[in-house]
Design an enzyme around this catalytic site. Structure first.
Site: not given
Ligand code: ITT
Length: 193
Positions: A9, A12-13, A69-70
């Site tokens: 959701h 950005g991803k 997940d990142s």
């Molecule tokens: P979904 O679970 O719906 O995919 P989310 O944003 O909650 O969305 P995550 O739980 O994986 O996803 O949290 C990842 C967070 O890590 C994300 O919200 C950013 O704050 C950070 N993040 C991950 N990849 C990033 C990137 O490429 N650039 C900057 N911040 C990033």
């Protein structure tokens, strides 16, 4: 073209996945478009959370799904916020940047790294998970491309932040791009669906 759910959701991803998927001939459908609920991320590690998200979407929609997940790990914080990166910022990224930079300054330790666990799930629940990392350092925020922690992360080998380097370069060198390259290599050899 085969349809695949991008089980996130996070806008950005989604933006970063579109150019990665196109060369594989996969048409992405977002979890939001399908009205899929967001499962609780209760696994405690990147791979486990990615699997929860991918399986939930694939089973609910009867389509293959990819979930990411990142997060950003900061050496001065002992590797935090890591899997809790979204919660650590709680929508207020400037405040999160300030906390991270204060810790880096207090310890004279600016190393940091992003991790991405990318999970492919088939509708029957079978999964394959790929991990990508990108190492670098944190520095005062610069640039406005990208999302999340991009303005404070300078990848190794560069002098500008992800947010200054922009989408085209980030999609070649990022943690997400590295995880995706492994998925793409496996998919090209044996298309899963
Ligand atoms: P979904 O679970 O719906 O995919 P989310 O944003 O909650 O969305 P995550 O739980 O994986 O996803 O949290 C990842 C967070 O890590 C994300 O919200 C950013 O704050 C950070 N993040 C991950 N990849 C990033 C990137 O490429 N650039 C900057 N911040 C990033």
């Amino acid at each position: 073209m085969s349809r695949i759910i991008i089980a996130t959701h996070n806008a950005g991803k989604i933006k970063e996945f579109l150019p990665l998927l196109a060369p594989l001939g996969l048409t992405p459908v977002s979890a939001g478009e399908l009205g899929l609920p967001e499962p609780e991320e209760s696994a405690g590690d990147f791979a486990g959370n990615a699997r929860l998200k991918a399986q939930a979407a694939a089973r609910a929609a009867g389509l293959p799904a990819l979930a990411d997940d990142s997060g950003l790990s900061v050496a001065a914080l002992g590797g935090a916020p890591g899997v809790h990166s979204a919660r650590y910022a709680a929508g207020d990224y400037p405040a999160a940047f300030a906390r991270i930079l204060a810790a880096a300054q207090a310890t004279s330790e600016s190393r940091a790294w992003f991790t991405c666990a990318l999970c492919f799930a088939a509708p029957d629940g079978a999964t394959a998970t790929y991990i990508g990392q990108a190492h670098g350092r944190v520095a005062p925020p610069q640039g406005d491309a990208g999302f999340g922690y991009d303005p404070i992360f300078i990848p190794d080998g560069y002098t500008q932040s992800y947010a200054e380097l922009g989408a085209a370069l980030k999609d070649k060198i990022s943690h997400r791009a590295r995880a995706f390259a492994q998925f793409a290599a496996a998919f090209r050899v044996t298309p899963f669906f």
